[in-house]
Design an enzyme around this catalytic site. Structure first.
Site: not given
Length: 614
Positions: A140-141, A161, A328, A357
């Site tokens: 799946n890279d 990866g 985030d 955050e």
């Protein structure tokens, strides 16, 4: 005759194809009956779909409202679920003579879904950037059709990866270390041309990034993590999305985003959220400006945007079984919308936890964002946990300095003495470093200071709060922010086939790394189930001769910590600490040696740490 027939047939086919109802997106693809919030928003996207009428064949749910925008490619269907039961039904779209039937399901909630236990003070979070931890599935890279379609481990800003399988394959390593939860940096699709490895520019809120794995593989990772006795915290981003997100490329409406016609950057001055003297202009520029150009800023004041984001988070909680969320850039978004999100999530899942955050430079500023803060009253963020960035700064200085009146461990004492500003100091996320900061050790030479590491880690794991450890800290990974953000997120050693070193194994670690790992493991395993640390009160003493002493106590169990911030040996007068020394001797959990505290004095070596358990 034949020619005329063919022309007519071709005309009908072309006309029919042009007018066929094509639904490119339908979000969410399914939902549940029995949720506390009984209003469901179904967003549909497709060419001229707003010209459709919509009906549902449900026996228990009804359409409440259809919402159309200036952009005819969107249709929002609001469904009333107040009397809904689990069932399968059809959404029927009709535009003139064209009709399209879309199957939909209201699922049965899993038993106990609302009662899940979120992360709390008994936990230690292990922060992982999926692209940089381990590559378990090289197939799946590269995913055909995605924009950033290459892997280059020599590029600090490129994809390397790492994936879900890489994390799953190493869950034994993580569990054996002794942490109780994993926090994953964003796992949703980031189909962006540059820097997509970090995940903070989401292009599909309902899809796992295919380069990490499928949605089903994410469920499998969560299930396997739970089977190891650990929780899963998922990173989410409501302030902005990626510029390749369909919602931005073909906006439902101009007010779906802030500054939709032109990139205007935030001033990053989120103090305008609470500054009593701030101008309307400064507040708008801080909150409506974009974080960076590839990340357009959502307008959370738009109720349809708010509903879309809130609903999406609940979908991931309910369907994928996550135990917590890290939000985030929390202060960059609209306060009232984020408050409502936290409230709705807590209403559905009373013990679920969210950490925001809150990257601010003072504890006063951070405290404003915590649930029940007196500084925000009468408003309430409903955000139980906030991130203690100021303490991170204190810790990164304190263990380097020779302690005196206002330096070294005295900084820690004085900072914690200001915890009165917090509504709940125990619910602060504490950490030495994370994916956005220099690592605790910037260089390999610094990492040779094992005493500094032991002191810092001991304090992190025994003071108030919910500790977080960044992947690789346990094997002394180093990085300096000055060398680029990508270097802060280096690959874990051994996560890739062909790596010269495999730090996942004892044989693959150096003696120095094994010493750090062993110490970390000992402290983490000891902390598990230790109510004195997880639930106990905190009592501390003004540092004398550069030694900081504090106690954690719960019922009849207590822990007393001695931290020397001095480069020379010190002898302490134990009469000063007699109230926290209930017995004449105790075992130091670090050295496992018996320590006699029946006398009048205790000698502590330079930069040493002693942890006594009673």
């Amino acid at each position: 005759m034949k020619k005329s027939y063919l022309i007519l047939l071709l005309t009908v086919l072309i006309y029919g194809t042009a007018n066929a109802i094509d639904v490119k997106k339908l979000e969410p693809a399914f939902w549940w009956a029995g949720m506390k919030n009984t209003e469901l928003q179904i967003l549909m996207y497709g060419d001229n779909i707003a010209k459709c009428d919509a009906k549902i064949t449900s026996q228990t749910a009804t359409i409440k409202e259809l919402v159309r925008f200036d952009n005819p490619n969107y249709l929002l269907v609001y469904v009333d679920l107040s009397t809904a039961k689990p069932e399968k039904f059809d959404i029927v779209l009709q535009r003139g003579k064209e009709k399209k039937t879309i199957p939909y399901e209201l699922k049965q909630r899993k038993e106990g879904s609302a009662e899940r236990t979120g992360f709390n003070t008994s936990d230690v979070l292990y922060l992982i950037m999926p692209d940089r931890f381990a590559n378990g599935d090289p197939s799946n890279d590269v995913i055909k059709g995605m924009i950033d379609n290459k892997v280059d481990r020599n590029d600090q800003y490129g994809r390397h990866g790492g994936d879900f399988k890489g994390i799953a394959d190493n869950l034994d390593y993580i569990a054996d270390l002794g942490v109780t939860a994993i926090w994953l940096n964003p796992t949703q699709e980031n189909d962006m041309p540059h820097g997509s490895y970090h995940g903070y520019a989401i292009t599909d809120y309902y899809k796992a990034d295919p380069r990490f794995g499928t949605n089903d593989e994410f469920i499998s990772l969560v299930d396997k993590t739970h089977a190891k006795g650990m929780k899963v915290v998922m990173d989410m981003i409501f302030n902005h999305c990626g510029s390749e997100n369909f919602l931005f490329k073909d906006m439902p409406a101009k007010d779906w985003f802030n500054f939709p016609d032109k990139y205007i950057q935030t001033t990053y001055r989120t103090t305008t959220q609470y500054d009593p003297y701030t101008s309307a202009h400064d507040k708008k520029m801080a909150l409506d400006g974009w974080f960076v150009e590839p990340m357009p800023d959502f307008n959370q004041r738009n109720p349809h945007v708010a509903k879309y984001l809130i609903q999406n988070s609940i979908w991931w909680i309910e369907h994928y079984g996550i135990d917590g969320i890290r939000q985030d850039t929390h202060p960059y978004a609209d306060f009232d919308m984020m408050s409502e999100w936290c409230r709705q999530v807590t209403e559905e899942y009373p013990d679920f936890n969210i950490v925001g955050e809150t990257w601010l430079n003072s504890n006063v500023a951070v405290s404003f964002w915590q649930k029940d803060s007196k500084l925000a009253y009468p408003r309430n963020s409903h955000l139980r946990t906030v991130m203690d960035f100021p303490l991170m700064g204190v810790m990164n200085s304190a263990f380097d300095e020779e302690s005196d009146w206002d330096k070294g461990v005295a900084r820690i004492h004085d900072y914690l003495g200001q915890d009165i500003v917090y509504a709940d100091p125990s619910n602060l996320l504490t950490f030495l470093d994370n994916h956005d900061t220099s690592r605790f050790f910037k260089t390999d030479e610094e990492a040779d200071d094992t005493k500094k590491y032991k002191q810092a880690l001991t304090f992190l794991l025994t003071t108030r709060g919910i500790p977080q450890i960044y992947y690789g800290t346990e094997v002394l990974m180093t990085a300096d922010k000055a060398n680029g953000d990508g270097t802060l997120r280096e690959n874990f050693l051994g996560g890739w086939a062909g790596d010269k070193q495999n730090a996942f194994t004892r044989a693959g670690r150096t003696d120095k790394q094994n010493a750090a790992y062993d110490f970390t493991q000992k402290m983490l395993q000891w902390r598990k189930g230790n109510n004195a640390i997880a639930k106990g009160s905190l009592k501390h003493y003004v540092p004398i001769n550069g030694v900081y002493v504090y106690e954690r106590k719960y019922n009849d169990r207590s822990v007393v910590v001695f931290l020397s911030g001095s480069d020379s040996e010190k002898t302490l007068d134990l009469e000063n600490y007699r109230e926290v020394l209930p017995k004449t001797q105790s075992k130091d959990i670090i050295t496992e040696k018996t320590v006699d505290v029946s006398g009048t004095s205790l000698t502590i070596a330079p930069r040493d740490v002693i942890v006594l358990e009673f």
